[in-house]
Motif scaffolding. Structure first.
Motif, mmCIF file in Angstrom:
data_model
loop_
_atom_site.group_PDB
_atom_site.id
_atom_site.type_symbol
_atom_site.label_atom_id
_atom_site.label_comp_id
_atom_site.label_asym_id
_atom_site.label_seq_id
_atom_site.Cartn_x
_atom_site.Cartn_y
_atom_site.Cartn_z
ATOM 1 N N ARG A 82 41.569 13.905 -45.103
ATOM 2 C CA ARG A 82 41.443 13.988 -46.560
ATOM 3 C C ARG A 82 41.486 15.450 -46.978
ATOM 4 O O ARG A 82 41.047 16.336 -46.229
ATOM 5 C CB ARG A 82 40.130 13.340 -47.031
ATOM 6 C CG ARG A 82 40.118 11.825 -46.841
ATOM 7 C CD ARG A 82 38.933 11.184 -47.549
ATOM 8 N NE ARG A 82 37.671 11.550 -46.912
ATOM 9 C CZ ARG A 82 36.490 11.041 -47.284
ATOM 10 N NH1 ARG A 82 36.417 10.174 -48.285
ATOM 11 N NH2 ARG A 82 35.389 11.408 -46.662
ATOM 12 N N PRO B 22 48.714 9.782 -48.291
ATOM 13 C CA PRO B 22 47.846 8.789 -48.941
ATOM 14 C C PRO B 22 47.387 7.740 -47.924
ATOM 15 O O PRO B 22 48.120 7.384 -46.992
ATOM 16 C CB PRO B 22 48.757 8.163 -50.000
ATOM 17 C CG PRO B 22 49.864 9.144 -50.190
ATOM 18 C CD PRO B 22 50.054 9.834 -48.884
ATOM 19 N N GLY B 23 46.178 7.237 -48.089
ATOM 20 C CA GLY B 23 45.661 6.219 -47.189
ATOM 21 C C GLY B 23 44.316 5.711 -47.667
ATOM 22 O O GLY B 23 43.771 6.192 -48.669
ATOM 23 N N THR B 24 43.790 4.723 -46.946
ATOM 24 C CA THR B 24 42.479 4.161 -47.257
ATOM 25 C C THR B 24 41.480 4.649 -46.222
ATOM 26 O O THR B 24 41.572 4.285 -45.048
ATOM 27 C CB THR B 24 42.536 2.622 -47.248
ATOM 28 O OG1 THR B 24 43.534 2.196 -48.180
ATOM 29 C CG2 THR B 24 41.183 2.031 -47.629
ATOM 30 N N PHE B 25 40.541 5.474 -46.655
ATOM 31 C CA PHE B 25 39.608 6.116 -45.722
ATOM 32 C C PHE B 25 38.547 5.123 -45.235
ATOM 33 O O PHE B 25 37.932 4.417 -46.026
ATOM 34 C CB PHE B 25 38.922 7.304 -46.399
ATOM 35 C CG PHE B 25 37.960 8.030 -45.499
ATOM 36 C CD1 PHE B 25 38.405 9.013 -44.641
ATOM 37 C CD2 PHE B 25 36.603 7.719 -45.511
ATOM 38 C CE1 PHE B 25 37.535 9.689 -43.804
ATOM 39 C CE2 PHE B 25 35.721 8.377 -44.673
ATOM 40 C CZ PHE B 25 36.178 9.369 -43.820
ATOM 41 N N VAL C 253 48.370 16.165 -45.902
ATOM 42 C CA VAL C 253 47.595 14.924 -45.966
ATOM 43 C C VAL C 253 48.391 13.839 -46.692
ATOM 44 O O VAL C 253 48.906 14.054 -47.794
ATOM 45 C CB VAL C 253 46.239 15.164 -46.667
ATOM 46 C CG1 VAL C 253 45.521 13.836 -46.910
ATOM 47 C CG2 VAL C 253 45.363 16.096 -45.831
ATOM 48 N N HIS D 223 43.788 10.552 -37.967
ATOM 49 C CA HIS D 223 42.959 9.617 -38.746
ATOM 50 C C HIS D 223 41.964 10.426 -39.585
ATOM 51 O O HIS D 223 41.644 11.569 -39.268
ATOM 52 C CB HIS D 223 42.191 8.658 -37.835
ATOM 53 C CG HIS D 223 43.070 7.903 -36.886
ATOM 54 N ND1 HIS D 223 43.868 6.856 -37.275
ATOM 55 C CD2 HIS D 223 43.298 8.072 -35.563
ATOM 56 C CE1 HIS D 223 44.541 6.390 -36.235
ATOM 57 N NE2 HIS D 223 44.218 7.123 -35.183
ATOM 58 N N TRP D 224 41.504 9.806 -40.656
ATOM 59 C CA TRP D 224 40.427 10.360 -41.497
ATOM 60 C C TRP D 224 40.778 11.699 -42.141
ATOM 61 O O TRP D 224 39.909 12.526 -42.402
ATOM 62 C CB TRP D 224 39.119 10.484 -40.694
ATOM 63 C CG TRP D 224 38.815 9.245 -39.909
ATOM 64 C CD1 TRP D 224 38.649 7.974 -40.399
ATOM 65 C CD2 TRP D 224 38.682 9.141 -38.484
ATOM 66 N NE1 TRP D 224 38.417 7.095 -39.373
ATOM 67 C CE2 TRP D 224 38.422 7.771 -38.184
ATOM 68 C CE3 TRP D 224 38.739 10.049 -37.435
ATOM 69 C CZ2 TRP D 224 38.235 7.316 -36.887
ATOM 70 C CZ3 TRP D 224 38.546 9.598 -36.137
ATOM 71 C CH2 TRP D 224 38.308 8.249 -35.876
ATOM 72 N N ASP E 14 41.655 4.609 -39.180
ATOM 73 C CA ASP E 14 42.281 4.318 -40.469
ATOM 74 C C ASP E 14 43.674 4.953 -40.579
ATOM 75 O O ASP E 14 44.197 5.531 -39.619
ATOM 76 C CB ASP E 14 41.358 4.757 -41.619
ATOM 77 C CG ASP E 14 41.244 6.274 -41.756
ATOM 78 O OD1 ASP E 14 41.987 6.993 -41.068
ATOM 79 O OD2 ASP E 14 40.418 6.733 -42.570
ATOM 80 N N ASP E 15 44.276 4.827 -41.776
ATOM 81 C CA ASP E 15 45.647 5.315 -41.956
ATOM 82 C C ASP E 15 45.697 6.649 -42.696
ATOM 83 O O ASP E 15 46.758 7.051 -43.189
ATOM 84 C CB ASP E 15 46.484 4.268 -42.708
ATOM 85 C CG ASP E 15 45.918 3.946 -44.094
ATOM 86 O OD1 ASP E 15 44.794 4.402 -44.416
ATOM 87 O OD2 ASP E 15 46.596 3.228 -44.851
ATOM 88 N N CYS E 16 44.572 7.335 -42.798
ATOM 89 C CA CYS E 16 44.552 8.649 -43.441
ATOM 90 C C CYS E 16 44.959 9.705 -42.413
ATOM 91 O O CYS E 16 44.208 10.014 -41.489
ATOM 92 C CB CYS E 16 43.160 8.963 -43.981
ATOM 93 S SG CYS E 16 42.653 7.883 -45.332
ATOM 94 N N ARG E 17 46.149 10.253 -42.561
ATOM 95 C CA ARG E 17 46.704 11.137 -41.530
ATOM 96 C C ARG E 17 47.485 12.271 -42.181
ATOM 97 O O ARG E 17 47.658 12.309 -43.404
ATOM 98 C CB ARG E 17 47.641 10.338 -40.621
ATOM 99 C CG ARG E 17 48.784 9.681 -41.362
ATOM 100 C CD ARG E 17 49.616 8.749 -40.510
ATOM 101 N NE ARG E 17 50.633 8.091 -41.322
ATOM 102 C CZ ARG E 17 51.798 8.611 -41.651
ATOM 103 N NH1 ARG E 17 52.123 9.826 -41.223
ATOM 104 N NH2 ARG E 17 52.660 7.955 -42.389
#
Length: 463
Positions: free
Chosen positions: A379, A354-357, A352, A376-377, A363-366
Motif C-alpha cells: 500500500r 490496486p487490490g484488496t488488502f 503499487v 503482497h500487502w 492478498d493481491d496488493c502488490r
C-alpha cells in the motif's frame, strides 16, 4: 552432591525441564545444573509465547486442525528442505502428544494473540508467557524430587570413548567439584551470546548483533562436546535471527523488542534503498529471516518505514516509532539521505497496484516495475506523519549443534551412538532446522526431544 545420580541435566530452560521431569517420572534420580542465577533461570524460554504442535481437531484454544502433513510442508518451506526428514517427522508426530503432556506438567494455555501473528490455528500460547510456563515446570520438577542447582557453571566434561563419566564444576557446590551420573542430558542452548565465537563466522559484523535472549548461552557445553568426539550438525552461520529495535539492550531484550510491522511498510538500508520483498509470505513464516537480511546490509542497520494509516495494525513494541511530518524530516532524524529516501518511497508508491488488502492471507496488493517487488500487502506510504523503526539483527539461537538420533542420543564422529549422552533443545536444533524458522518450532524441539531425552536417559541409567 557427592552421590552418583542416575541422570544429570545441564541447562535450565524448557528442554532441560522437560528432560528432568521425564527422567524423574521414569524412576531416575535427577540433578539439574543451571548456569544462570535463579532469577535468570530458563534460558531463552523466558522470552517465548507459544509452541507449534500438530493436532487433528480444534480445541478450546486452537481454531482448527493442523495436520502432521501441513506441519511438515511448513517446515519444508521455511528450511528449504534443509532438515533431517526422519527426525523432523518424528518430532512432528510426537508433538501431537506434547499438547496434553505439557498440561499434565502444570502448564496452562490461553487463546492466541491476534494481529499479524496468524497463529490461532497452528500455535498454542502459554498463559502468562514463557516465564509462567517455566515456573510451572520448575514447580513440578521440584515436587517430583528433582534436585536443582543454580549458578552451576561447568568447567569440563569427563568423557571417554563416547561415555560420559563426570562433570567438573568451576566453583564447588556443597564441597563437591565433580558431579557423577550414569547418563547426561545436554540442554544448555547454543552459542549466540558468545560474540567472539560468532565473529569466527560473521567477522566484525557480529559486533553489531543484538542478542534477544539470555547472556548465559555462550556455547561452552557445546564446545566441550564437539571437542570430545560428538558429531556436529548445522551451518554455524545459520540461526534464528529477527529484526529487533536498534535501541534494544545488547542482551536479554526479549520479545518486546521484536518488530512485526514489516508487512505494513517497506524496509530500507543506510543508503535508503529497499533490499528484500517485505510481503513475501505470511509473517510467522518469514519474520525470522529478517535478522540475517539486516546482517547483510552495510553496518548491519535497517529502517522499517510506514505511515500513520497503519500504526494500529500491529503489536506495539517497547520503543516508540520515530516520526516526521515529511519524508525529508523523517530521513533527517534517521540520518539518511532525504533525497534518496524520498525517491525510494516515490518509486514504491508509483509501483503499487490496486487490490484488496488483507494481512491474514496472501492478498493481491502488490507492486509492478520495481526491484525488489513487494508481492503482497503493498500500500502507498502517503499518510503523514511518517514513521520508522531502526532495526538490527536480533540473534535468538544458533543452529550449530550436536547430531542426535530419534532417542535424542548424541552420535559420535565415528557415527556410533554415544553410550550414555543425550541432547535436547537449541543445542541440537540444527538437526531439524538447517535454516529458516517458523513461529513456535523452537519450543516444539525443546519439549519433544526433552521428553524423549529424559525418558531414554533414565532407561539407559537403569540398565
Amino acid at each position: 552432591m557427592k552421590r552418583r545420580f542416575d541422570v544429570l541435566v545441564i541447562g535450565g530452560g524448557n528442554a532441560a525441564l522437560c528432560a528432568a521431569i521425564s527422567a524423574r517420572r521414569s524412576g531416575a534420580s535427577v540433578l539439574v545444573l543451571e548456569g544462570a542465577p535463579k532469577f535468570y533461570r530458563g534460558g531463552n524460554t523466558r522470552h517465548t509465547r507459544n509452541m507449534r504442535c500438530a493436532h487433528d481437531a480444534a480445541t478450546d484454544i486452537l481454531t482448527g486442525p493442523y495436520t502432521e502433513e501441513e506441519f511438515w510442508q511448513d517446515l519444508l518451506l521455511v528450511t528449504g528442505g534443509e532438515t533431517d526428514e526422519e527426525l523432523a517427522k518424528f518430532m512432528i508426530r510426537e508433538s501431537k502428544d506434547i499438547l496434553n503432556w505439557i498440561v499434565e506438567q502444570g502448564v496452562r494455555w490461553q487463546p492466541s494473540l491476534g494481529g499479524t501473528l496468524s497463529l490461532g490455528r497452528t500455535n498454542s500460547f502459554f498463559l502468562g508467557g514463557g516465564r509462567a510456563m517455566l515456573n510451572a515446570l520448575y514447580l513440578t520438577a521440584e515436587q517430583l524430587g528433582v534436585q536443582i542447582i543454580y549458578d552451576a557453571e561447568i568447567a569440563d566434561l569427563h568423557i571417554e570413548d563416547g561415555m560420559f563419566l563426570a562433570a567438573h564444576l568451576k566453583q564447588p557446590i556443597d564441597g563437591a567439584t565433580e558431579i557423577r551420573a550414569s547418563a547426561l542430558v545436554a540442554a544448555a542452548g547454543g552459542f549466540e551470546a558468545n560474540i567472539e565465537w560468532l565473529k569466527e563466522y560473521w567477522g566484525e559484523a557480529a559486533d553489531n548483533f543484538l542478542i534477544r535472549g539470555t547472556p548465559y548461552n555462550r556455547g561452552s557445553i557445546l564446545k566441550m562436546l564437539l571437542a570430545k568426539g560428538v558429531q556436529d550438525i548445522g551451518d554455524p552461520t545459520q540461526c534464528h535471527a529477527v529484526a529487533i529495535d536498534a535501541r534494544a539492550p545488547k542482551f536479554d531484550g526479549g520479545i518486546i523488542t521484536r518488530h512485526d510491522s514489516v508487512v505494513f511498510g517497506i524496509v530500507v538500508n543506510k543508503h535508503a534503498q529497499r533490499f528484500y520483498d517485505e510481503g513475501e509470505d505470511i509473517w510467522p513464516k518469514r519474520y525470522a529471516i529478517w535478522g540475517r537480511l539486516v546482517a547483510a546490509q552495510p553496518d548491519q542497520i535497517a529502517y522499517i518505514i510506514f505511515d500513520s494509516a497503519v500504526v494500529t495494525s500491529f503489536m506495539p513494541t517497547l520503543f516508540p516509532p520515530i516520526a516526521g511530518g515529511t519524508i525529508a524530516e523523517l530521513a533527517t532524524k534517521l540520518e539518511l539521505d532525504p533525497v534518496a529516501l524520498e525517491k525510494t518511497i516515490t518509486d514504491f508508491n508509483a509501483a503499487v497496484q490496486p487490490g484488496t488488502f488483507d494481512h491474514t492471507i496472501l492478498d493481491d496488493c502488490r507492486t509492478e516495475g520495481i526491484t525488489p517487488q513487494k508481492t503482497h500487502w503493498a500500500r502507498k506510504i502517503e499518510a503523514a506523519p511518517y514513521l520508522a523503526y531502526p532495526v538490527r539483527p536480533g540473534i535468538t539461537f544458533t543452529y550449530l549443534g550436536t547430531r542426535v538420533n530419534k532417542q535424542s542420543r548424541m552420535l559420535m564422529k565415528d557415527g556410533k551412538p554415544s553410550a550414555n549422552m543425550f541432547a535436547a533443545g537449541e543445542i541440537m536444533a540444527g538437526n531439524v532446522l538447517g535454516k529458516g524458522y517458523a513461529a513456535g518450532i523452537g519450543m516444539t524441539i525443546g519439549s519433544v526431544f526433552g521428553r524423549v531425552a529424559g525418558r531414554e536417559a533414565a532407561r539407559n541409567a537403569k540398565n
